[in-house]
Design a protein around this motif. Structure first.
Motif, PDB file in Angstrom:
ATOM      1  N   UNK A 203      -3.195  89.906 -36.155  1.00 48.65           N
ATOM      2  CA  UNK A 203      -2.553  88.903 -37.005  1.00 48.65           C
ATOM      3  C   UNK A 203      -3.193  88.878 -38.392  1.00 48.65           C
ATOM      4  N   UNK A 204      -4.530  88.947 -38.418  1.00 46.90           N
ATOM      5  CA  UNK A 204      -5.247  88.943 -39.703  1.00 46.90           C
ATOM      6  C   UNK A 204      -4.882  90.165 -40.530  1.00 46.90           C
ATOM      7  N   UNK A 205      -4.871  91.337 -39.885  1.00 46.84           N
ATOM      8  CA  UNK A 205      -4.532  92.580 -40.585  1.00 46.84           C
ATOM      9  C   UNK A 205      -3.143  92.483 -41.205  1.00 46.84           C
ATOM     10  N   UNK A 206      -2.189  91.989 -40.403  1.00 44.29           N
ATOM     11  CA  UNK A 206      -0.808  91.885 -40.886  1.00 44.29           C
ATOM     12  C   UNK A 206      -0.725  90.908 -42.057  1.00 44.29           C
ATOM     13  N   UNK A 207      -1.428  89.779 -41.927  1.00 44.51           N
ATOM     14  CA  UNK A 207      -1.380  88.764 -42.985  1.00 44.51           C
ATOM     15  C   UNK A 207      -1.997  89.304 -44.276  1.00 44.51           C
ATOM     16  N   UNK A 208      -3.117  90.010 -44.158  1.00 43.34           N
ATOM     17  CA  UNK A 208      -3.798  90.543 -45.341  1.00 43.34           C
ATOM     18  C   UNK A 208      -2.961  91.622 -46.012  1.00 43.34           C
ATOM     19  N   UNK A 209      -2.356  92.479 -45.179  1.00 46.15           N
ATOM     20  CA  UNK A 209      -1.523  93.559 -45.708  1.00 46.15           C
ATOM     21  C   UNK A 209      -0.371  92.956 -46.527  1.00 46.15           C
ATOM     22  N   UNK A 210       0.222  91.903 -45.967  1.00 48.87           N
ATOM     23  CA  UNK A 210       1.341  91.225 -46.627  1.00 48.87           C
ATOM     24  C   UNK A 210       0.904  90.639 -47.966  1.00 48.87           C
ATOM     25  N   UNK A 211      -0.226  89.938 -47.979  1.00 50.75           N
ATOM     26  CA  UNK A 211      -0.710  89.313 -49.219  1.00 50.75           C
ATOM     27  C   UNK A 211      -1.029  90.362 -50.279  1.00 50.75           C
ATOM     28  N   UNK A 212      -1.650  91.468 -49.844  1.00 52.27           N
ATOM     29  CA  UNK A 212      -2.013  92.507 -50.818  1.00 52.27           C
ATOM     30  C   UNK A 212      -0.770  93.208 -51.354  1.00 52.27           C
ATOM     31  N   UNK A 213       0.250  93.332 -50.484  1.00 55.24           N
ATOM     32  CA  UNK A 213       1.510  93.938 -50.921  1.00 55.24           C
ATOM     33  C   UNK A 213       2.124  93.097 -52.036  1.00 55.24           C
ATOM     34  N   UNK A 214       2.184  91.756 -51.792  1.00 58.11           N
ATOM     35  CA  UNK A 214       2.794  90.889 -52.805  1.00 58.11           C
ATOM     36  C   UNK A 214       1.927  90.776 -54.052  1.00 58.11           C
TER      37      UNK A 214
END
Ligand SMILES: [Zn+2]
Length: 234
Positions: A203-214
């Motif tokens: 969950x953390x990995x997915x959330x971080x990936x999303x934030x860095x993408x945006x």
């Protein structure tokens, strides 16, 4: 709370009953659906009677068993402490687990739900070993540290804590015989370890990936100031 099977009016419940539902997890009312008839109970005089309810939240059937307390001419009294025939299954977000671990953890937690505590302990060790093989070489040490922290935070006594650690991590010998109380600690401990290692991490990995993408997206949309143009205009 009294339960009766009346000769004329059928099943009678003095007050509504609410329990946690093994299907939907809601703490919902149990609504009566079916009970044995007065005639059958009076004739066969069983020690226990089976009752069928349904969950007010999800409508799934709920099976309960009650001891027959007394058989009168007009009504039969059932003992108020109803035993749930279907046990509540432990919940876990299995979708985050690798396939090799998924099935084993399901069976491990099913053993606990069935009250087979020593089978549960044996499966805890097997599942932990399989999981650690899918992770890097330092995972065992990290899991042991995480377990000790959980045992400390939850103020688990040294004997139970030692049993749980031996069940999960000992390299030799069979898992020790465990008490229901130790099994209760063990179930929370193993769920927490697997949650931290797989669910929380994913969950953390997915959330971080999303934030860095945006973050990257919004950066690329900022028009850079062209200083040479400004100089020309000036
Ligand atoms: Zn339900």
């Amino acid at each position: 709370m009294s339960l009766y099977v009346n000769k004329n009016k059928g099943f009678e419940q003095a007050e509504p009953m609410t329990r946690e539902c093994p299907h939907c997890g809601a703490h919902a009312q149990l609504l009566p659906v079916a009970a044995p008839s007065f005639d059958v109970l009076a004739q066969t005089k069983p020690k226990h009677a089976g009752l069928l309810f349904r969950c007010a939240a999800c409508n799934e059937p709920r099976f309960l068993r009650a001891a027959v307390r007394s058989i009168g001419a007009e009504r039969i009294e059932l003992a108020p402490n109803l035993v749930e025939v279907e046990r509540t299954r432990e919940r876990f977000q299995y979708a985050y687990l690798p396939d090799s671990v998924d099935q084993l953890l399901r069976e491990t937690l099913d053993c606990y739900s069935l009250g087979a505590h020593n089978a549960f302990a044996t499966m805890c060790r097997r599942t932990t070993r399989t999981a650690l093989r899918t992770l890097d070489g330092t995972a065992k040490r990290r899991w042991q540290d995480a377990l000790r922290e959980v045992l400390r935070v939850c103020e688990v006594d040294a004997v139970a804590g030692n049993t749980v650690e031996t069940v999960l991590f000992a390299d030799e010998g069979d898992p020790p015989t465990i008490t229901p109380d130790e099994a209760a600690v063990l179930v929370e401990a193993i769920k927490d370890l697997f949650y931290q290692s797989y669910v929380r991490t994913a969950k953390l990995r997915a959330a971080m990936k999303m934030r860095r993408f945006f973050a990257g997206e919004s950066l690329s949309k900022v028009t850079p100031i062209d200083r040479s143009d400004r100089r020309e205009l000036a």
